[in-house]
Write a protein that holds these residues in place. Structure first.
Motif, short mmCIF file in Angstrom:
data_model
loop_
_atom_site.label_atom_id
_atom_site.label_comp_id
_atom_site.label_asym_id
_atom_site.label_seq_id
_atom_site.Cartn_x
_atom_site.Cartn_y
_atom_site.Cartn_z
N LEU A 1 0.83 -1.27 0.03
CA LEU A 1 -0.01 0.07 -0.10
C LEU A 1 0.73 1.17 0.02
O LEU A 1 0.45 1.47 -0.92
CB LEU A 1 -0.74 -0.11 1.79
CG LEU A 1 -1.81 -0.52 1.13
CD1 LEU A 1 -3.17 -0.99 2.56
CD2 LEU A 1 -3.33 -0.70 -0.05
N ASN A 2 1.64 1.36 1.07
CA ASN A 2 2.31 2.41 1.12
C ASN A 2 3.69 2.31 2.26
O ASN A 2 3.64 1.32 2.60
CB ASN A 2 1.51 3.37 1.68
CG ASN A 2 0.88 3.17 2.99
OD1 ASN A 2 1.37 3.08 3.99
ND2 ASN A 2 -0.34 3.40 2.51
N SER B 1 -3.61 4.02 -7.34
CA SER B 1 -3.02 5.34 -6.98
C SER B 1 -4.39 6.16 -6.19
O SER B 1 -5.22 6.37 -6.79
CB SER B 1 -2.45 6.22 -7.99
OG SER B 1 -2.15 7.41 -7.41
N ALA C 1 -6.94 -0.50 -3.71
CA ALA C 1 -5.99 -2.18 -3.48
C ALA C 1 -7.33 -2.59 -2.98
O ALA C 1 -6.40 -4.56 -4.18
CB ALA C 1 -5.16 -1.85 -2.53
N GLN D 1 -7.42 4.80 -1.68
CA GLN D 1 -5.86 3.60 -1.59
C GLN D 1 -6.88 2.54 -1.33
O GLN D 1 -5.76 1.32 -1.55
CB GLN D 1 -5.01 4.06 -1.04
CG GLN D 1 -3.69 3.66 -1.18
CD GLN D 1 -2.17 3.54 -0.79
OE1 GLN D 1 -2.39 3.86 0.35
NE2 GLN D 1 -1.20 4.09 -1.48
N GLY E 1 1.31 0.44 -4.79
CA GLY E 1 0.22 1.37 -4.27
C GLY E 1 1.87 2.37 -5.48
O GLY E 1 2.81 2.57 -4.52
#
Length: 482
Positions: A195-196, A252, A305, A301, A230
Motif C-alpha cells: 500500500l504505502n 493510486s 487495492a 487507496q 501503491g
C-alpha cells in the motif's frame, strides 16, 4: 487449525505466547512435533502450562539443546535493537529461526501437493505502513458479499495457523506486518499488495531502509503471481519498477494513471470515481461517494487495492461495487461513534499509531479536538505540522505528552495525562459541529494492552456524550475528503 507436519517427531521451540505463539504451538503439536514454549511474562507461561504444553526457558542452553527450529512471535526482536537471548542462542547454534507466517506458507504449499478436489485455494497477502487492516477487512467483505469462500487472519483477527485448512476455490486474506514478513522463511502468496510506506518501527529494523526491506521481502522471497503496488510514494514506485509489467497492477489515490509508462493494468482515483484502466481504456468506474464506509483519500487507496485484488481473483466490477458500498468500516480506524445532542462528532481512530496515520485522519476534518499521545514513535509528530491549523485544541496523554507538547508549539493544547481526563476536557470544550478525534500518533503500550483496548476505552468514555442514533443531528461536513 492448520497442522504443521514438517517437524513431526522433532523438538521445536516457540518463543512468545500471545495469540500467534499459542496457535503455533497447537499447530505444531497437531502435526506431531514436540513444542517447547517460553515467554518472558509469567502469566503467559502459566496459561501455556495450563494448556498442557512443556514450558522451559529457551534462553538457557540446556533447554535450547536439540531444537529442530525456534519459532518466534512477531513482537520479539531478532536482530535490532538487539536479539532476544533465546534467539541469539539459537542463531549461534545454527538452529533455524522462523515465525508463524513461514510455517503457514510451508504447510499450505505442502498441502497443495495433494490437492486434487477442485481449484486450489488462493492467498492474498497485504502489507504497508497504513491501511492494511482496512484493506484486508474490505477484501474479505467484498468476497463474502459475492458469496466467495474466504477467511481472514494474520495480523488481524485470527492467527494464520489458527485458520481452517482452506478448501477448493477458497481465498485466504492475510494482513502481514513488517515483523512477520522480515523473518518468515517461506513466503508464497498468490497475490501480494503493497500500500504505502511511512516511518514506523525504525528501532526494530535499523532505520527506514531496513523497514522497507522487510516489506519488500513479500515480493522478492514471495514471488507472487500478481503484485498490486501503491505508487503514491517513492518506495512504491521503486518496488513497482522491479516487477514485470505483465504481473503488476499499479494503484493510486492521488494520480490519474492514464498516460504512458505505467503497466497496462491500473486502478486509480479520478476525482470521486475509482477507475480501472486496462488495455489502454477505462473498463470500469465506481462513484466512491456512494461508499460511506470508505470516505477520505486514505480509504480511496485502500479501496483501490481491494478492488484490484478482487479483480485479480476474477470478480466483476459490479460485484465489487456492491461490496464497497456495503462495507461498514473498520473498528478503531476512522470509526464514527456518533454525535452529541449538540452535534459534536466523535471519531475513534485508535489504530493511528504513527504520524502518517494521524495525518490521514486530520486531513478529513477541520476544527478538530484531537486526543493524541501514548508511547511515541521515533519520528514523533513533526510531520503533522502542515495540518496543525486543523486542530482547534489538542489533548495530550501518556508518555509522549511532553514531547508532543513541544512539537505542537503554539497549537492550543492541554496535558491531560489519561484518556479519561482528555475525553472529559474535549467534551467540555468542543462547540456544536466540532469533531472530537482520538488519533494518537503513538503506540498504546504505556497505558493499554494494544490499540484495540485503547479504542474500546475511548468508545466507552464517549458513550455518555452521544445522542441516541435516531436523535443524533446530521452534519454533512463529516469525513469530507480533502
Amino acid at each position: 487449525m492448520i497442522p504443521v507436519s514438517a517437524y513431526a517427531g522433532a523438538r521445536v521451540g516457540v518463543l512468545g505466547l500471545g495469540r500467534s505463539g499459542l496457535a503455533t504451538a497447537r499447530a505444531l503439536a497437531a502435526g506431531g512435533a514436540e513444542p517447547v514454549l517460553w515467554d518472558d511474562g509469567e502469566a503467559a507461561r502459566g496459561r501455556a502450562a495450563e494448556a498442557g504444553f512443556a514450558v522451559e526457558d529457551l534462553a538457557r542452553e540446556r533447554a535450547a539443546a536439540g531444537l529442530a527450529a525456534l519459532i518466534v512471535s512477531p513482537g520479539i526482536a531478532h536482530l535490532y535493537p538487539a536479539p532476544h537471548p533465546a534467539i541469539a542462542l539459537a542463531q549461534a547454534a545454527g538452529v533455524p529461526v522462523d515465525n508463524e507466517i513461514g510455517l503457514f506458507f510451508a504447510a499450505l504449499e505442502a498441502a497443495k501437493l495433494d490437492f486434487d478436489e477442485g481449484p486450489e485455494p488462493k492467498v492474498v497477502a497485504i502489507t504497508g505502513s497504513n491501511g492494511k487492516s482496512t484493506t484486508t477487512a474490505l477484501l474479505r467483505h467484498i468476497l463474502a458479499a459475492a458469496r466467495r469462500p474466504v477467511q481472514m487472519g494474520g495480523n488481524i483477527g485470527r492467527a494464520a495457523l489458527d485458520l481452517d485448512p482452506p478448501g477448493p476455490g477458497e481465498t485466504v486474506v492475510l494482513e502481514l506486518s513488517s515483523y512477520q514478513t522480515e523473518l518468515a522463511r517461506a513466503l508464497a502468496p498468490d497475490i501480494a499488495v503493497f500500500l504505502n510506506l511511512a516511518p514506523d518501527h525504525l528501532d526494530r529494523h535499523g532505520g527506514i531502509g531496513g523497514y522497507f526491506a522487510a516489506k519488500r521481502r513479500l515480493f522478492e522471497a514471495g514471488a507472487p503471481a500478481r503484485a498490486i503496488i501503491g505508487i503514491d510514494e517513492p518506495e512504491g514506485r521503486f518496488l513497482a519498477s522491479l516487477i514485470p509489467p505483465e504481473d503488476l497492477i499499479a494503484i493510486s489515490a492521488s494520480r490519474r494513471l492514464r498516460g504512458e509508462g505505467w503497466p497496462d493494468w491500473r486502478v486509480f482515483m479520478n476525482r470521486s470515481h475509482l477507475t480501472e484502466w486496462r488495455g489502454g481504456r477505462q473498463v470500469a468506474a465506481i462513484d466512491m461517494r456512494a461508499c460511506p464506509g470508505l470516505l477520505g483519500a486514505h480509504n480511496h487507496q485502500n479501496a483501490a487495492a481491494a478492488y484490484a485484488a478482487a479483480r485479480a481473483l476474477g470478480l466483476g466490477p459490479k460485484a465489487i461495487e456492491a461490496g464497497l458500498a456495503s462495507f461498514p468500516g473498520l473498528a478503531h480506524r476512522m470509526e464514527r461513534l456518533g454525535a452529541s445532542p449538540s452535534g459534536v462528532i466523535w471519531v475513534n481512530d485508535s489504530k493511528a499509531t504513527n504520524a502518517a496515520a494521524t495525518a490521514r485522519a486530520l486531513a478529513a476534518f477541520e476544527g478538530v479536538h484531537l486526543i493524541l499521545g501514548g508511547r511515541a514513535k521515533e519520528d514523533g509528530i513533526a510531520a503533522l505540522a502542515p495540518l496543525f491549523p486543523r486542530i482547534a485544541h489538542a489533548y495530550l496523554i501518556g508518555e509522549a505528552a511532553e514531547r508532543f507538547a513541544a512539537e505542537l508549539g503554539e497549537t492550543p493544547q492541554t496535558r491531560c495525562g489519561t484518556l479519561q481526563a482528555a475525553v472529559a476536557a474535549a467534551a467540555a470544550a468542543a462547540a456544536p459541529g466540532a469533531v472530537v478525534l482520538l488519533s494518537p500518533a503513538a503506540a498504546s503500550f504505556d497505558q493499554f494492552a494494544d490499540f484495540e483496548a485503547r479504542g474500546d476505552a475511548f468508545r466507552a468514555l464517549a458513550a455518555p456524550h452521544l445522542a441516541p442514533p435516531d436523535a443524533a443531528p446530521r452534519d454533512d461536513r463529516e469525513e469530507t475528503a480533502r
